[in-house]
Motif scaffolding. Sequence first.
Motif, PDB file in Angstrom:
ATOM      1  N   UNK A  30      -2.194   2.435   1.740  1.00  0.00           N
ATOM      2  CA  UNK A  30      -3.500   3.021   2.023  1.00  0.00           C
ATOM      3  C   UNK A  30      -3.485   3.758   3.343  1.00  0.00           C
ATOM      4  N   UNK A  31      -4.235   4.826   3.401  1.00  0.00           N
ATOM      5  CA  UNK A  31      -4.371   5.598   4.632  1.00  0.00           C
ATOM      6  C   UNK A  31      -5.836   6.019   4.759  1.00  0.00           C
ATOM      7  N   UNK A  32      -6.314   6.088   6.003  1.00  0.00           N
ATOM      8  CA  UNK A  32      -7.682   6.537   6.227  1.00  0.00           C
ATOM      9  C   UNK A  32      -7.756   7.232   7.582  1.00  0.00           C
ATOM     10  N   UNK A  33      -8.605   8.246   7.674  1.00  0.00           N
ATOM     11  CA  UNK A  33      -8.812   8.998   8.907  1.00  0.00           C
ATOM     12  C   UNK A  33     -10.308   9.039   9.202  1.00  0.00           C
ATOM     13  N   UNK A  34     -10.648   8.842  10.472  1.00  0.00           N
ATOM     14  CA  UNK A  34     -12.040   8.800  10.904  1.00  0.00           C
ATOM     15  C   UNK A  34     -12.251   9.818  12.024  1.00  0.00           C
ATOM     16  N   UNK A  35     -13.303  10.611  11.907  1.00  0.00           N
ATOM     17  CA  UNK A  35     -13.714  11.512  12.977  1.00  0.00           C
ATOM     18  C   UNK A  35     -14.421  10.652  14.032  1.00  0.00           C
TER      19      UNK A  35
ATOM     20  N   UNK B  23      -8.210  -1.804   2.397  1.00  0.00           N
ATOM     21  CA  UNK B  23      -8.966  -1.911   1.142  1.00  0.00           C
ATOM     22  C   UNK B  23      -8.352  -0.988   0.086  1.00  0.00           C
ATOM     23  N   UNK B  24      -7.946   0.200   0.480  1.00  0.00           N
ATOM     24  CA  UNK B  24      -7.282   1.123  -0.454  1.00  0.00           C
ATOM     25  C   UNK B  24      -5.951   0.546  -0.923  1.00  0.00           C
TER      26      UNK B  24
ATOM     27  N   UNK C  26     -12.152  -3.831  -2.631  1.00  0.00           N
ATOM     28  CA  UNK C  26     -12.619  -4.812  -1.654  1.00  0.00           C
ATOM     29  C   UNK C  26     -13.037  -6.139  -2.279  1.00  0.00           C
ATOM     30  N   UNK C  27     -12.748  -6.343  -3.562  1.00  0.00           N
ATOM     31  CA  UNK C  27     -13.138  -7.595  -4.212  1.00  0.00           C
ATOM     32  C   UNK C  27     -12.584  -8.795  -3.452  1.00  0.00           C
TER      33      UNK C  27
ATOM     34  N   UNK D  17       1.013  -2.901   1.781  1.00  0.00           N
ATOM     35  CA  UNK D  17       0.875  -4.277   1.317  1.00  0.00           C
ATOM     36  C   UNK D  17       2.104  -4.586   0.472  1.00  0.00           C
ATOM     37  N   UNK D  18       2.734  -5.726   0.761  1.00  0.00           N
ATOM     38  CA  UNK D  18       3.983  -6.090   0.090  1.00  0.00           C
ATOM     39  C   UNK D  18       3.912  -7.446  -0.601  1.00  0.00           C
ATOM     40  N   UNK D  19       4.769  -7.569  -1.602  1.00  0.00           N
ATOM     41  CA  UNK D  19       5.059  -8.841  -2.254  1.00  0.00           C
ATOM     42  C   UNK D  19       6.509  -9.150  -1.913  1.00  0.00           C
ATOM     43  N   UNK D  20       6.802 -10.403  -1.590  1.00  0.00           N
ATOM     44  CA  UNK D  20       8.187 -10.780  -1.280  1.00  0.00           C
ATOM     45  C   UNK D  20       9.092 -10.506  -2.461  1.00  0.00           C
TER      46      UNK D  20
END
Length: 135
Positions: A6-11, A53-54, A59-60, A114-117
């Motif tokens: 996931x990636x997000x950018x905020x002004x 969340x992405x 977001x559940x 996000x990773x799974x072993x």
Amino acid sequence: MIIGIGVDTVDIARFERQLERVPALRERLFTPAERELRVASLAARFAAKEALIKALGGSDGVSWQDLDVVRGVDRAPSFAPTPGLAAALAARGAHETHLSMTHDAGVATAFVIVERRAGAEYARTEATDDGTGQQ
């Protein structure tokens, strides 16, 4: 194995205006320790939470307060292992998150993996469509 990115950018200026217009956002979106930070750092943390969340696919089962961005001894950012985040990761078969954040030139950006072993088993509990129209 990577199971989400996931990636997000905020002004930052726009984010600051939102916090000024709706002061309750600071309490809703951030943990008590985070609330004391300057706006650019808050914007980066908000981007980190959105990116997570992405990466989780939604977001559940997780709230804003479950997503606490902290800095380790080496100053590297990470998500604190809150019970809510641990449960959300477990529900998705995930074991670990990786976080990178930056803010410069009026924007804040965060990137999450996000990773799974390797070798860890994960049984999906939801029905999937096998292409035949049957669940």
